[in-house]
Write a protein that holds these residues in place. Structure first.
Motif, short mmCIF file in Angstrom:
data_model
loop_
_atom_site.label_atom_id
_atom_site.label_comp_id
_atom_site.label_asym_id
_atom_site.label_seq_id
_atom_site.Cartn_x
_atom_site.Cartn_y
_atom_site.Cartn_z
N MET A 167 33.22 56.49 32.58
CA MET A 167 34.37 56.69 31.68
C MET A 167 34.33 55.64 30.57
N THR A 168 34.65 56.07 29.35
CA THR A 168 34.70 55.16 28.21
C THR A 168 36.15 54.93 27.81
N TYR A 169 36.52 53.66 27.74
CA TYR A 169 37.87 53.29 27.31
C TYR A 169 37.86 53.00 25.81
N ASN A 170 39.06 52.91 25.23
CA ASN A 170 39.17 52.68 23.79
C ASN A 170 39.96 51.41 23.49
N LEU A 171 39.43 50.62 22.58
CA LEU A 171 40.02 49.35 22.16
C LEU A 171 40.31 49.39 20.67
N THR A 172 41.46 48.84 20.27
CA THR A 172 41.75 48.67 18.85
C THR A 172 42.39 47.31 18.61
N VAL A 173 42.42 46.91 17.36
CA VAL A 173 42.86 45.57 16.98
C VAL A 173 43.85 45.69 15.82
N SER A 174 44.95 44.94 15.89
CA SER A 174 45.91 44.92 14.80
C SER A 174 45.20 44.64 13.48
N PRO A 175 45.47 45.44 12.43
CA PRO A 175 44.68 45.37 11.18
C PRO A 175 44.90 44.12 10.34
N LEU A 212 38.60 50.29 14.52
CA LEU A 212 39.37 49.43 13.63
C LEU A 212 40.03 50.26 12.52
N TYR A 213 41.14 49.77 12.02
CA TYR A 213 41.91 50.50 11.01
C TYR A 213 42.16 49.60 9.79
N ASP A 214 42.34 50.25 8.62
CA ASP A 214 42.66 49.52 7.40
C ASP A 214 44.15 49.24 7.28
N GLY A 215 44.98 50.07 7.95
CA GLY A 215 46.42 49.91 7.83
C GLY A 215 47.13 50.17 9.14
N PHE A 216 48.42 49.84 9.18
CA PHE A 216 49.19 49.92 10.42
C PHE A 216 49.66 51.33 10.76
N ASP A 217 50.01 52.14 9.76
CA ASP A 217 50.64 53.43 10.03
C ASP A 217 49.71 54.38 10.78
N GLU A 218 48.48 54.52 10.30
CA GLU A 218 47.53 55.41 10.97
C GLU A 218 47.24 54.92 12.39
N GLN A 219 47.09 53.61 12.54
CA GLN A 219 46.84 53.07 13.87
C GLN A 219 48.02 53.35 14.81
N ARG A 220 49.25 53.16 14.31
CA ARG A 220 50.42 53.40 15.16
C ARG A 220 50.52 54.85 15.61
N ILE A 225 44.51 46.89 23.56
CA ILE A 225 44.98 46.65 22.19
C ILE A 225 45.24 45.17 22.00
N TYR A 226 44.65 44.60 20.95
CA TYR A 226 45.02 43.27 20.50
C TYR A 226 46.09 43.50 19.45
N SER A 276 48.97 39.49 21.01
CA SER A 276 48.75 39.57 22.46
C SER A 276 47.66 40.59 22.78
N PHE A 277 46.98 40.36 23.89
CA PHE A 277 45.98 41.31 24.37
C PHE A 277 46.63 42.13 25.47
N LEU A 278 46.74 43.45 25.24
CA LEU A 278 47.47 44.32 26.15
C LEU A 278 46.57 45.37 26.79
#
Length: 248
Positions: free
Chosen positions: A1-9, A38-46, A57-58, A189-191
């Motif tokens: 299984m592959t998990y997904n990680l993202t980081v606050s932009p 990774l994302y360039d902005g907050f809205d798409e990531q949210r 998620i960081y 925070s790292f969640l």
């Protein structure tokens, strides 16, 4: 299984490679697949976060509230000695020397980073300024905020202090900080999401010992982090309550 990680932009562009190094390091520690997005902005990531796309998620303090209270994430770590503070800066040649020198109609450059913007607006209250008597201009990054100040297109700008400190020496030499917040208990925070809770003990062990070997220290350095420290539910709830109070 592959998990997904993202980081606050809101991290500095220089740390993009560091997060890819971290993702590779983390996969080896857990012996499982992890995809970094990774994302360039907050809205798409949210939007993707609310659609349950991510397991790790960081996160910035504002998003931590949604992640913990709405989506069942658990905060397990925070970067050591690294709180999220906001600075208000101006062009170095500006006649504005204090926040109180800003007047109604002032042009304020900001980003869509909600906790930084909120704290910046709170610090403007000492000049009797708010969203009704200022011109707020939102930009996609702190680099663009800085460019607006240097070009004379804004009177003041809001920055995450870490992001301001990581601008080039040349850019910072052309700006001047008016004020910096000193909250100290607000931080990224790292969640971990509900589908990855079984990996929490291994994650904690890996993160909290990361700085103890050369490879781990090298990865941390590329991310702009010295080490990780534990974060429990009481600390998480206190920070979320504080952010909610500021925003309300």
């Amino acid at each position: 299984m592959t998990y997904n990680l993202t980081v606050s932009p809101d991290f500095a562009p220089d740390h993009i490679s560091g997060w890819y190094f971290f993702n590779t390091w983390l996969q080896r520690q857990l012996d499982t697949g992890i995809h970094l997005e990774l994302y360039d902005g907050f809205d798409e990531q949210r939007d993707d976060i609310q659609n349950n796309k991510f397991d790790l998620i960081y996160a910035n303090p504002y998003d931590a509230s949604m992640l913990v209270r709405e989506l069942g994430f658990q905060a397990i770590a925070r970067p050591a000695d690294k709180s999220d503070e906001t600075v208000i800066a101006v062009n170095a040649e500006s006649s504005i020397n204090t926040v109180e020198d800003l007047v109604p109609g002032s042009r304020i450059s900001t980003t869509d980073d909600p906790d930084v913007h909120t704290m910046g607006m709170i610090m403007l209250e000492s000049a009797d300024l708010d969203k009704t008597n200022t011109q707020i201009k939102e930009h996609p990054s702190y680099v663009v905020v800085a460019k607006n100040l240097l070009n004379g297109d804004s009177d003041a700008g809001f920055f995450l202090k870490d992001a301001y400190d990581e601008l080039s020496d040349l850019i910072r030499s052309k700006m001047r900080v008016l004020v910096s917040s000193q909250i100290s208990v607000v931080h990224h925070s790292f969640l971990v999401g509900p589908d990855m809770v079984e990996h929490v003990p291994a994650l904690q062990d890996a993160l909290f010992t990361m700085h103890e070997n050369d490879k781990g220290r090298g990865v941390l350095e590329s991310m702009g982090i010295s080490s990780w420290e534990p974060m429990d539910s009481e600390q998480t709830e206190f920070m979320i309550d504080l952010i909610d109070t500021l925003i309300d």
